[in-house]
Design a protein around this motif. Structure first.
Motif, PDB file in Angstrom:
ATOM      1  N   LEU A 187      -3.162 -16.490  17.036  1.00 46.10           N
ATOM      2  CA  LEU A 187      -2.254 -16.237  18.695  1.00 46.10           C
ATOM      3  C   LEU A 187      -2.972 -17.465  19.211  1.00 46.10           C
ATOM      4  N   PRO A 188      -2.666 -18.597  19.122  1.00 45.55           N
ATOM      5  CA  PRO A 188      -3.631 -19.944  19.743  1.00 45.55           C
ATOM      6  C   PRO A 188      -3.802 -19.666  21.152  1.00 45.55           C
ATOM      7  N   SER A 189      -5.262 -20.314  21.587  1.00 41.57           N
ATOM      8  CA  SER A 189      -6.117 -20.400  23.368  1.00 41.57           C
ATOM      9  C   SER A 189      -5.581 -21.507  22.965  1.00 41.57           C
ATOM     10  N   GLY A 190      -4.923 -21.834  24.758  1.00 39.42           N
ATOM     11  CA  GLY A 190      -4.421 -22.724  25.539  1.00 39.42           C
ATOM     12  C   GLY A 190      -2.797 -23.078  25.993  1.00 39.42           C
ATOM     13  N   PHE A 191      -2.234 -21.240  26.067  1.00 42.23           N
ATOM     14  CA  PHE A 191      -1.115 -21.339  26.081  1.00 42.23           C
ATOM     15  C   PHE A 191      -1.116 -20.469  27.023  1.00 42.23           C
ATOM     16  N   ALA A 192      -0.554 -20.464  27.835  1.00 41.73           N
ATOM     17  CA  ALA A 192      -0.309 -20.151  29.170  1.00 41.73           C
ATOM     18  C   ALA A 192      -0.327 -18.377  28.908  1.00 41.73           C
ATOM     19  N   HIS A 193       0.453 -17.892  28.141  1.00 42.30           N
ATOM     20  CA  HIS A 193       0.427 -16.483  27.763  1.00 42.30           C
ATOM     21  C   HIS A 193      -1.160 -15.894  27.444  1.00 42.30           C
ATOM     22  N   VAL A 194      -1.154 -16.701  26.206  1.00 42.08           N
ATOM     23  CA  VAL A 194      -2.731 -16.376  25.907  1.00 42.08           C
ATOM     24  C   VAL A 194      -3.403 -16.702  26.085  1.00 42.08           C
ATOM     25  N   ASP A 195      -3.839 -16.595  27.257  1.00 42.90           N
ATOM     26  CA  ASP A 195      -4.828 -17.591  28.020  1.00 42.90           C
ATOM     27  C   ASP A 195      -5.513 -16.330  29.407  1.00 42.90           C
ATOM     28  N   ALA A 196      -3.431 -16.149  29.401  1.00 37.65           N
ATOM     29  CA  ALA A 196      -3.941 -14.995  30.422  1.00 37.65           C
ATOM     30  C   ALA A 196      -4.731 -13.564  29.664  1.00 37.65           C
ATOM     31  N   LEU A 197      -4.623 -12.574  28.702  1.00 37.94           N
ATOM     32  CA  LEU A 197      -5.101 -12.193  28.307  1.00 37.94           C
ATOM     33  C   LEU A 197      -7.264 -12.576  28.096  1.00 37.94           C
ATOM     34  N   SER A 198      -7.241 -11.011  27.814  1.00 38.94           N
ATOM     35  CA  SER A 198      -8.542 -11.331  27.778  1.00 38.94           C
ATOM     36  C   SER A 198      -9.351 -11.571  25.785  1.00 38.94           C
ATOM     37  N   HIS A 199     -10.267 -11.806  25.566  1.00 37.66           N
ATOM     38  CA  HIS A 199     -10.393 -12.062  24.255  1.00 37.66           C
ATOM     39  C   HIS A 199     -10.315 -11.059  23.223  1.00 37.66           C
ATOM     40  N   SER A 200     -10.747  -9.532  23.951  1.00 38.99           N
ATOM     41  CA  SER A 200     -10.034  -8.035  23.054  1.00 38.99           C
ATOM     42  C   SER A 200      -8.986  -8.117  23.053  1.00 38.99           C
ATOM     43  N   GLN A 201      -8.173  -8.258  24.319  1.00 38.02           N
ATOM     44  CA  GLN A 201      -6.585  -8.125  24.425  1.00 38.02           C
ATOM     45  C   GLN A 201      -6.388  -8.915  22.689  1.00 38.02           C
ATOM     46  N   ARG A 202      -6.208 -10.168  22.851  1.00 30.00           N
ATOM     47  CA  ARG A 202      -5.533 -10.853  22.184  1.00 30.00           C
ATOM     48  C   ARG A 202      -6.162 -10.423  20.151  1.00 30.00           C
ATOM     49  N   TYR A 203      -7.516 -10.400  20.282  1.00 29.66           N
ATOM     50  CA  TYR A 203      -7.692 -10.124  19.465  1.00 29.66           C
ATOM     51  C   TYR A 203      -7.030  -8.103  18.726  1.00 29.66           C
ATOM     52  N   ARG A 204      -7.168  -7.825  19.870  1.00 26.84           N
ATOM     53  CA  ARG A 204      -5.902  -6.533  19.066  1.00 26.84           C
ATOM     54  C   ARG A 204      -4.331  -7.080  19.090  1.00 26.84           C
ATOM     55  N   VAL A 205      -3.891  -7.639  20.063  1.00 32.10           N
ATOM     56  CA  VAL A 205      -2.639  -8.398  19.621  1.00 32.10           C
ATOM     57  C   VAL A 205      -2.539  -8.220  17.962  1.00 32.10           C
ATOM     58  N   MET A 206      -3.280  -9.337  17.626  1.00 33.95           N
ATOM     59  CA  MET A 206      -3.366  -9.370  16.684  1.00 33.95           C
ATOM     60  C   MET A 206      -3.262  -8.877  14.961  1.00 33.95           C
ATOM     61  N   GLU A 207      -4.537  -7.804  15.206  1.00 34.52           N
ATOM     62  CA  GLU A 207      -4.647  -6.492  14.569  1.00 34.52           C
ATOM     63  C   GLU A 207      -3.699  -5.690  13.729  1.00 34.52           C
ATOM     64  N   ASP A 208      -3.177  -5.256  15.548  1.00 40.09           N
ATOM     65  CA  ASP A 208      -1.757  -4.416  15.567  1.00 40.09           C
ATOM     66  C   ASP A 208      -0.701  -4.990  14.435  1.00 40.09           C
ATOM     67  N   PHE A 209      -0.942  -7.077  14.722  1.00 37.43           N
ATOM     68  CA  PHE A 209       0.759  -7.326  14.105  1.00 37.43           C
ATOM     69  C   PHE A 209       0.178  -6.983  12.506  1.00 37.43           C
ATOM     70  N   MET A 210      -1.104  -7.638  12.337  1.00 41.66           N
ATOM     71  CA  MET A 210      -1.346  -7.429  10.701  1.00 41.66           C
ATOM     72  C   MET A 210      -0.950  -5.973  10.182  1.00 41.66           C
ATOM     73  N   THR A 211      -1.032  -5.130  11.037  1.00 42.29           N
ATOM     74  CA  THR A 211      -1.225  -3.567  10.835  1.00 42.29           C
ATOM     75  C   THR A 211       0.050  -3.066  10.321  1.00 42.29           C
ATOM     76  N   GLN A 212       1.395  -3.685  11.437  1.00 42.78           N
ATOM     77  CA  GLN A 212       2.689  -3.598  11.321  1.00 42.78           C
ATOM     78  C   GLN A 212       3.199  -4.187  10.275  1.00 42.78           C
ATOM     79  N   ILE A 213       2.387  -5.528   9.526  1.00 45.26           N
ATOM     80  CA  ILE A 213       3.121  -6.312   8.652  1.00 45.26           C
ATOM     81  C   ILE A 213       2.521  -5.177   7.465  1.00 45.26           C
TER      82      ILE A 213
END
Length: 340
Positions: A187-213
């Motif tokens: 979930l790279p930085s530099g995109f508007a939707h990503v940059d609006a999130l905190s680092h912890s929120q971004r990490y949580r998104v990706m951990e939840d994503f991999m857990t879903q897979i």
């Protein structure tokens, strides 16, 4: 007295044999096969697998997902714009069975929809029409952290379901040992939707994503292995918004194959010494990714040997070589590694 000498001789033999076996006692010796070589016909796949078997390799990560193209059968993928090219995964499964090698479906591109600066391919265009792509504040499709790639938005529930369902398709459809995503699952930085999130929120998104897979894979076949091959922890956090140091502890994946691709053993040592203290003792589930070649000169065989030694000393589960071509062609010949 003769009996005592016989016993002592046998004891010395057992100790010597054990020492020799334990010198390189890994459980996995892997390598990656790209979509460009030993991938485009069944005879090529068979040739490659035979050479890998003869070299002592036990596992092959076969590229089946790149640039919106899929090299395996998935109704989820094709229904969402992905283009089926050929069934390389079935050839690999057949060759794996023939030569006794484990086969993993490697989703190389991860959340990358397309190599380029705009969604011009069929898959990327389909994703764009559904609102699945990340965009910058000025409407662009690429960022510095993501490079020249168009990315799917991992915060989008429909995107996450697509990847989970596509992955499960392959686990159900093929007798594979597992699946693997790598550093392009990001979930790279530099995109508007990503940059609006905190680092912890971004990490949580990706951990939840991999857990879903992982959950989708285990529902399709409980004993299938879920593998993840990221960059170093620091690089993953700063560039990909992935904080994988707790993935093993949290049960997000079954194994981590970090891409510790360096040309010198000293650099390899530096990065593993930086990452291992963060893994809470779970480095025993790591498979060290060792570079044979890539951009720049090949890694000297002596340096590769030292990296193997360092991986063993670090109690890694095994090693995996980037990449298979060097082994298949005999440019690099792995040392005789004894399987645990």
């Amino acid at each position: 007295m003769a009996g005592l000498k016989t016993f002592l001789g046998l004891l010395i033999f057992v100790i010597a044999t054990r020492t020799k076996v334990d010198a390189f006692c890994f459980r996995t010796y892997g390598t990656w096969i790209s979509r460009y070589h030993y991938h485009t016909s069944e005879s090529q796949v068979n040739q490659g697998f035979q050479a890998l078997k003869n070299a002592g390799i036990t596992r092959v990560y076969v590229n089946i997902w790149a640039d919106g193209y899929i090299y395996a059968k998935s109704s989820t993928a094709t229904a969402n714009g992905a283009v089926f090219i050929r069934d390389t995964l079935q050839w690999a499964v057949n060759a794996g069975r023939l030569y006794g090698l484990e086969v993993f479906a490697w989703f190389e591109y991860g959340t990358q929809a397309h190599f380029g600066t705009s969604p011009t391919t069929r898959f990327a265009s389909s994703c764009n029409a559904k609102g699945w792509l990340l965009k910058t504040g000025n409407g662009g499709y690429t960022s510095h952290a993501g490079g020249n790639y168009v990315y799917c938005d991992a915060t989008n529930a429909a995107v996450r379901k697509f990847y989970a369902d596509m992955t499960a398709d392959l686990v159900r459809n093929y007798a594979i040992n597992g699946i693997q995503y790598d550093d392009h699952m990001s979930l790279p930085s530099g995109f508007a939707h990503v940059d609006a999130l905190s680092h912890s929120q971004r990490y949580r998104v990706m951990e939840d994503f991999m857990t879903q897979i992982k959950n989708s894979v285990k529902a399709a076949r409980r004993n299938a292995i879920v593998s993840y091959s990221p960059s170093t922890i620091e690089f993953s956090q700063s560039h990909h918004n992935v904080d994988w140091e707790n993935y093993l502890q949290h049960g997000v994946v079954d194994e981590i194959v970090p891409q510790y691709y360096r040309s010198s053993s000293n650099d390899y040592k530096i990065i593993i010494n930086r990452d291992i203290p963060l893994l809470h003792g779970h480095q025993t589930s790591l498979i060290g990714g060792i570079r044979l070649s890539g951009s720049g000169p090949r890694t000297p065989a002596g340096e590769v040997q030292k990296m193997i030694d360092l991986s063993y000393a670090s109690k890694f589960k095994g090693v995996s070589f980037w990449f298979g071509d060097d082994i298949i062609t005999g440019v690099y010949k792995p040392p005789i590694l004894n399987k645990c």
